[in-house]
Enzyme design. Structure first.
Site, PDB file in Angstrom:
ATOM      1  N   HIS A  88       0.810  -1.225   0.000  1.00 21.99           N
ATOM      2  CA  HIS A  88       0.000   0.000   0.000  1.00 21.99           C
ATOM      3  C   HIS A  88       0.843   1.275   0.000  1.00 21.99           C
ATOM      4  CE1 HIS A  88      -4.499   0.932   0.993  1.00 21.99           C
ATOM      5  NE2 HIS A  88      -4.044   1.665  -0.003  1.00 21.99           N
ATOM      6  N   ASP A 111      -9.974  -0.885   3.509  1.00 22.86           N
ATOM      7  CA  ASP A 111      -8.807  -1.545   4.114  1.00 22.86           C
ATOM      8  C   ASP A 111      -9.185  -2.158   5.454  1.00 22.86           C
ATOM      9  OD1 ASP A 111      -6.132  -2.116   4.944  1.00 22.86           O
ATOM     10  OD2 ASP A 111      -5.385  -0.260   4.065  1.00 22.86           O
ATOM     11  N   HIS A 113      -7.012  -2.213   7.652  1.00 21.68           N
ATOM     12  CA  HIS A 113      -6.168  -1.361   8.496  1.00 21.68           C
ATOM     13  C   HIS A 113      -6.498   0.095   8.198  1.00 21.68           C
ATOM     14  CE1 HIS A 113      -4.091  -5.123   7.362  1.00 21.68           C
ATOM     15  NE2 HIS A 113      -3.856  -5.188   8.663  1.00 21.68           N
ATOM     16  N   ASP A 115      -3.787   2.396   8.162  1.00 22.91           N
ATOM     17  CA  ASP A 115      -2.538   2.926   7.593  1.00 22.91           C
ATOM     18  C   ASP A 115      -2.307   4.366   8.034  1.00 22.91           C
ATOM     19  OD1 ASP A 115      -2.319   0.424   6.503  1.00 22.91           O
ATOM     20  OD2 ASP A 115      -2.853   1.011   4.459  1.00 22.91           O
ATOM     21  N   HIS A 128       4.051   0.900   4.565  1.00 21.63           N
ATOM     22  CA  HIS A 128       2.667   0.767   4.060  1.00 21.63           C
ATOM     23  C   HIS A 128       1.631   1.073   5.146  1.00 21.63           C
ATOM     24  CE1 HIS A 128       1.832  -3.846   4.932  1.00 21.63           C
ATOM     25  NE2 HIS A 128       2.477  -3.278   5.921  1.00 21.63           N
ATOM     26  N   ASP A 215      -7.420  -1.877  -0.760  1.00 25.48           N
ATOM     27  CA  ASP A 215      -6.475  -2.852  -0.197  1.00 25.48           C
ATOM     28  C   ASP A 215      -7.233  -4.176  -0.120  1.00 25.48           C
ATOM     29  OD1 ASP A 215      -4.972  -4.447   1.600  1.00 25.48           O
ATOM     30  OD2 ASP A 215      -4.199  -2.669   2.647  1.00 25.48           O
ATOM     31  N   ASP A 217      -6.808  -6.698   1.501  1.00 28.45           N
ATOM     32  CA  ASP A 217      -7.007  -7.286   2.838  1.00 28.45           C
ATOM     33  C   ASP A 217      -8.260  -6.744   3.526  1.00 28.45           C
ATOM     34  OD1 ASP A 217      -6.280  -4.912   4.313  1.00 28.45           O
ATOM     35  OD2 ASP A 217      -4.171  -5.505   4.320  1.00 28.45           O
ATOM     36  N   GLU A 260      -1.844  -4.799  -2.431  1.00 26.30           N
ATOM     37  CA  GLU A 260      -1.593  -5.828  -1.419  1.00 26.30           C
ATOM     38  C   GLU A 260      -1.975  -7.244  -1.851  1.00 26.30           C
ATOM     39  OE1 GLU A 260       0.053  -5.458   1.549  1.00 26.30           O
ATOM     40  OE2 GLU A 260       0.183  -3.252   1.659  1.00 26.30           O
TER      41      GLU A 260
HETATM   42  N1  LIG Z   1      -1.371  -1.675   3.993  1.00 21.62           N
HETATM   43  C1  LIG Z   1      -1.354  -2.581   4.936  1.00 21.62           C
HETATM   44  N2  LIG Z   1      -1.616  -3.829   4.687  1.00 21.62           N
HETATM   45  N3  LIG Z   1      -1.023  -2.162   6.148  1.00 21.62           N
HETATM   46  C2  LIG Z   1      -0.851  -3.026   7.275  1.00 21.62           C
HETATM   47  C3  LIG Z   1      -0.371  -2.248   8.441  1.00 21.62           C
HETATM   48  C4  LIG Z   1      -0.220  -3.122   9.645  1.00 21.62           C
HETATM   49  C5  LIG Z   1       0.177  -2.388  10.908  1.00 21.62           C
HETATM   50  N4  LIG Z   1      -0.840  -1.471  11.340  1.00 21.62           N
HETATM   51  C6  LIG Z   1       1.505  -1.653  10.736  1.00 21.62           C
HETATM   52  O1  LIG Z   1       1.523  -0.453  10.701  1.00 21.62           O
HETATM   53  O2  LIG Z   1       2.531  -2.270  10.598  1.00 21.62           O
HETATM   54 MN   LIG Z   2      -3.499  -0.767   3.473  1.00 22.34          MN
HETATM   55 MN   LIG Z   3      -4.479  -3.479   4.910  1.00 23.05          MN
END
Ligand SMILES: NC(=[NH2+])NCCC[C@H](N)C(=O)O
Ligand SMILES: [Mn+2]
Ligand SMILES: [Mn+2]
Length: 288
Positions: A88, A111, A113, A115, A128, A215, A217, A260
């Protein structure tokens, strides 16, 4: 690119998505495709990891500025930039390019998350997980000031959808900056139609154009097993399609990231195929 994430395998995501037939399907939908291929990105083996709270920062900055130029150029030529990742962190480049062409652009960030970490709050040092904060003007100055200006995006025009895994430090930042987050719990309660309508209104306030950052995920790992940071309890296959269809129906989207997809962790390219399907829905495909 996979420099922004810990697990290798998202760097071949774009190949997997192409292999799943993206261009042909888009053509059948009536679109004309100019695939400019992959931008050259260094492999992690050949680059210094650098600061462990901002891993591969220099390489990510370099690649992001090249991507920003390409995206800006495409928009100048009245094309629709569709950017395939990669982790990402590519959204730093893509959205910087979009924001240069359209300073009032809003973002819908789909997402698991948010981010929204900075180098201070990150549990992993993976960039990311910091990109949305950087676009909003928070975090490391090199990320924030890519191309020499910031913030790229008005915080009030950011909407995150599908979140279910938020680190403590980023939760504090999201609250402090009043970022709109529609969690999985909110989706359970209110449903995708009502929340997407609100998301489009918030991101696209006063007729502003919208960039969609998808994303993979965000989906439930049962449907999208090929992602580096899976979190269970995600969007269902139908919810994700509906969200994309509602974005298409709004006719406000001017650019899109699909990120991703991790082909090493995928099962028979299922996640790349899903990425293609969802992209088609976002770009106008309907069932009937
Ligand atoms: N784009 C993504 N898949 N981000 C996942 C981030 C996971 C976690 N919050 C981190 O900062 O490491
Ligand atoms: Mn993401
Ligand atoms: Mn994510």
């Amino acid at each position: 690119m996979d420099l922004g994430a810990d697990r290798r395998g998202v760097d071949i995501g774009p190949s997997a998505i192409r292999y799943a037939g993206l261009s042909d399907h888009l053509k059948r939908l009536g679109h004309t495709i100019h695939d400019i291929g992959n931008l050259p990105v260094p492999q992690p083996e050949s680059r210094p990891i650098g600061n462990l709270r901002l891993k591969y920062l220099d390489s990510i900055i370099q690649s992001s500025s090249e991507l920003a130029d390409e995206v800006y150029q495409a928009l100048q030529e009245n094309e629709f930039p569709l950017i395939l990742g990669g982790d990402h962190s590519i959204a730093l480049g893509s959205i910087s390019g979009v924001a240069k062409a359209h300073p009032n652009v809003g973002i819908i960030w789909v997402d698991a998350h948010t981010d929204f970490n900075t180098e201070e709050t990150t549990p992993s040092g993976n960039i990311h997980g910091m990109i949305l904060a950087a676009l909003a003007g928070l975090g490391d100055p090199q990320l924030v000031n890519l191309g020499g200006w910031s913030p790229k995006i008005n915080k009030q025009q950011i909407v995150i959808i599908g979140a279910r895994d938020i680190d403590p430090g980023e939760q504090a930042l999201l609250r402090e900056h009043h970022i709109h987050v529609f969690t999985m719990s909110a989706i359970d309660q209110h449903g995708i139609p009502s929340l997407m309508k609100q998301a489009i209104e918030i991101a696209g306030i006063d007729g502003a154009p919208i960039h969609l950052s998808l994303d993979l995920d965000s989906l439930d790992p049962r449907d999208a097993p090929g992602v580096g940071t899976p979190v269970r309890g995600g969007l269902s296959y139908r919810e994700a399609h509906l969200a994309m269809e509602l974005v298409a129906a709004s006719q406000r989207m001017i650019s899109m990231d699909v990120v991703e997809v991790n082909s090493i962790l995928d099962r028979e390219n299922a996640t790349a195929q899903l990425a293609v399907e969802l992209t088609l829905s976002a770009l106008g495909k309907t069932i009937l």
